[in-house]
Enzyme design. Structure first.
Site, PDB file in Angstrom:
ATOM      1  N   GLU A   1       0.198  -0.267  -3.345  1.00  0.00           N
ATOM      2  CA  GLU A   1      -1.081  -0.656  -2.762  1.00  0.00           C
ATOM      3  C   GLU A   1      -2.007   0.561  -2.784  1.00  0.00           C
ATOM      4  O   GLU A   1      -1.706   1.582  -2.166  1.00  0.00           O
ATOM      5  CB  GLU A   1      -0.861  -1.138  -1.320  1.00  0.00           C
TER       6      GLU A   1
ATOM      7  N   GLU B   1       4.908   0.721   5.666  1.00  0.00           N
ATOM      8  CA  GLU B   1       5.688   1.851   6.175  1.00  0.00           C
ATOM      9  C   GLU B   1       5.736   1.844   7.715  1.00  0.00           C
ATOM     10  O   GLU B   1       6.820   1.905   8.319  1.00  0.00           O
ATOM     11  CB  GLU B   1       4.999   3.110   5.670  1.00  0.00           C
TER      12      GLU B   1
ATOM     13  N   GLU C   1       1.690  -8.002   9.874  1.00  0.00           N
ATOM     14  CA  GLU C   1       0.855  -8.335   8.713  1.00  0.00           C
ATOM     15  C   GLU C   1       0.647  -7.041   7.965  1.00  0.00           C
ATOM     16  O   GLU C   1      -0.049  -6.144   8.448  1.00  0.00           O
ATOM     17  CB  GLU C   1      -0.452  -8.966   9.200  1.00  0.00           C
TER      18      GLU C   1
ATOM     19  N   GLY D   1      -1.173  -3.433   9.397  1.00  0.00           N
ATOM     20  CA  GLY D   1      -1.288  -2.080   8.858  1.00  0.00           C
ATOM     21  C   GLY D   1      -0.354  -1.911   7.684  1.00  0.00           C
ATOM     22  O   GLY D   1      -0.010  -2.884   6.999  1.00  0.00           O
TER      23      GLY D   1
ATOM     24  N   LYS E   1      -4.494  -1.303  20.625  1.00  0.00           N
ATOM     25  CA  LYS E   1      -4.810   0.037  20.118  1.00  0.00           C
ATOM     26  C   LYS E   1      -5.543  -0.066  18.787  1.00  0.00           C
ATOM     27  O   LYS E   1      -4.989  -0.495  17.797  1.00  0.00           O
ATOM     28  CB  LYS E   1      -3.555   0.885  19.911  1.00  0.00           C
TER      29      LYS E   1
ATOM     30  N   CYS F   1      -6.044  -5.933   2.711  1.00  0.00           N
ATOM     31  CA  CYS F   1      -4.615  -6.104   2.435  1.00  0.00           C
ATOM     32  C   CYS F   1      -4.377  -7.199   1.406  1.00  0.00           C
ATOM     33  O   CYS F   1      -3.431  -7.134   0.631  1.00  0.00           O
ATOM     34  CB  CYS F   1      -3.860  -6.396   3.722  1.00  0.00           C
TER      35      CYS F   1
END
Ligand code: NDP
Length: 481
Positions: free
Chosen positions: A392, A242, A261, A239, A187, A295
């Site tokens: 972040e 959360e 990750e 992603g 996805k 990231c």
């Protein structure tokens, strides 16, 4: 600063369709959810309508992948390798088309999609194609007397990826999975589905057996349905921390294998003996590459106090030369922010930085009227307690802190819930090793930053997730060893 004449890459090479379906069992099919639109973040122009996969559609995709698993896993590794090599070569042949489409849908400068993303995407497929017939030599499990690897593929992999490197994250997920004999349902992110769908076309062109790769587009619900599907054996996610937590909860208590990750808040640490000009380039690459939507971005600059003023002066001079604007212009350094939501988040955190007392600075920089834009931004006088030092931001915003001793640098660098990457700038090799031993980060770059290679493992500590992608370690995530 020089004036540059416009040098736009033509978008004619991309054949944008008005609407796109799901890719299930080798065919493009309608989705049963309501279609959504994907826009060009640099102009807000609608690019296409994209099908949304309901849980029934996800189920069909998983069933197709299950059926294909029988065929795919039974192929000799050398046969699987042929398909992967073919895909890698097709990616190279169609690199310009893929790069232009990536920049249109994501907002990243063509210079990056063309010179960084696409070469790495092809390299990933080449690298893992090379492993497909050598799994018996990868060091997992014992080889049988007939030369078979003592390992087995896991089955169907459900993979959910973000919008910052749409095609590269697809490659990180699909290439090792297929090399090891698994089949996949992937996805893509809602704001960047188009290159994954073009990749589906490449799978057809490569005559990959139907069902080996399935692409289900949609929002978070589609991802959640995929992760929760009982016939998925392995979940791979990149992603936010959360959503990573939600997925870890969904998978807990099942026998699905999981790699996560997640986010980062990397320290880029500059010692007083570092070469200033090189460090400045590394800092710029660390946080302004891909608009800071990275990231492992070097979002916290830790500078030794004795060189703070000199370094900041050089850094500001350099930021004054960055060109922000049309992502398809070959001279553009900073493209568009990927979405209105992400822009709002960057703005909110930047305002919090100023409110909490840090000093905000940006070079003179004209923002286009339409689209989502944020100027390169520096905050000096940042304290460790400030939100901009802890959270972040995922945007072109750098928080600058200082330190006096190596021990203080280590303590500040590790003072974060994340642990994905770090950078060290010094001319002393012994200090690099001393620092690398103590930094709690999955990757430590020395006198460079944001260097990627399919042969080297990547992944985090703490809230940056678990499991490794890339290299030999990346195979292990897709094998029953
Ligand atoms: P998300 O973590 O929400 O998105 C990543 C992927 O997960 C997308 O494909 C998303 O779909 C999907 N997803 C969302 N909810 C679920 C769920 N419950 N179950 C399964 N899959 C789900 O990141 P966002 O795009 O929302 O960005 C939010 C923040 O996350 C950013 O501001 C940034 O700070 C951070 N981020 C970090 C990344 C990293 O690599 N470290 C990458 C991306 C974001 P959909 O696109 O439809 O939401």
């Amino acid at each position: 600063m020089f004036d540059y004449a416009p040098a736009p890459e033509s978008r004619d090479i991309v054949d944008l369709k008005p609407s796109y379906g799901l890719f299930i069992n080798g065919e493009f099919v309608d989705g049963s959810g309501s279609p959504f639109k994907t826009v060009n973040p640099a102009t807000e122009e609608k690019l296409a309508e994209v099908a949304s996969a309901s849980s029934d559609d996800v189920d069909r995709a998983v069933q197709a992948a299950r059926k294909a698993f029988g065929v795919w896993s039974a192929l000799p590794g050398a046969e699987r390798a042929k398909y992967l090599f073919r895909i890698a070569r097709l990616i190279q042949e169609r690199a310009r088309e893929l790069a232009v489409l990536e920049s249109l849908d994501n907002g990243k400068p063509i210079r990056e999609s063309r010179d960084v993303d696409l070469p790495l995407v092809a390299a990933h497929f080449f690298y893992y194609a090379g492993w497909a017939d050598k799994l018996a030599y990868a060091g997992f499990g014992r080889r049988t007397t007939d030369g078979h690897s003592g390992t087995k593929p896991l089955g169907v992999a459900g993979q959910v990826i973000p919008w910052n490197f749409p095609l590269l994250m697809l490659a990180w997920k699909i290439a090792p999975a297929l090399a090891c004999g698994n089949t996949v349902v992937l996805k893509p992110a809602e704001t960047t589905p188009l290159t994954a769908l073009l990749f589906a076309e490449i799978c057809r062109q490569a005559e990959l057996p139907p069902g080996v790769v399935n692409i289900v587009t949609g929002a978070g619900d589609t991802g959640a349905a995929l992760v929760a599907h009982p016939d998925v054996n392995k979940v791979a996610f990149t992603g936010s921390t959360e959503v990573g937590r939600i997925i870890a909860r969904a998978v807990a208590g099942t026998d699905k294998k999981l790699t996560l990750e997640l986010g980062g808040k990397a320290a880029n640490i500059v010692f007083e003996d570092a070469a200033v000009d090189q460090a400045v380039e590394g800092i710029v690459n660390g946080i302004f590459f891909n608009q800071g939507h990275v990231c492992c971005a070097g979002s916290r600059l830790l500078v030794q106090e004795s060189v703070h003023d000199e370094l900041l002066e050089a850094l500001k001079r350099r930021l004054g030369t960055l060109r922000l604007g049309d992502p398809l212009d070959k001279n553009t350094d900073i493209g568009a922010i990927n979405s209105a939501e992400q822009l709002a988040k960057i703005r909110e955190l930047s305002e919090a930085g100023a409110d909490e007392g840090a000093e905000r600075w940006s070079p003179a920089c004209e923002l286009p009227d339409r689209g989502y834009w944020f100027p390169p931004t520096l905050f000096t006088g940042v304290a460790q307690s400030h939100r901009i030092a802890r959270e972040e931001i995922f945007g072109p915003v750098l928080s600058v802190l200082t330190f006096r001793t190596p021990a203080e640098a280590v303590e500040k660098a590790n003072n974060t819930p994340y642990g994905l990457s770090a950078g060290v700038w010094t001319e002393k090799g012994s200090r690099i090793l001393w620092m690398a031993d103590r930094l709690r980060a999955g990757v430590v770059w020395a006198n460079t930053f944001n260097k990627f290679d399919p042969t080297s493992p990547f992944g985090g500590y703490k809230e940056s997730g678990y499991g490794r992608e890339g290299g030999l370690a990346g195979l292990e995530a897709y094998l029953d060893v």
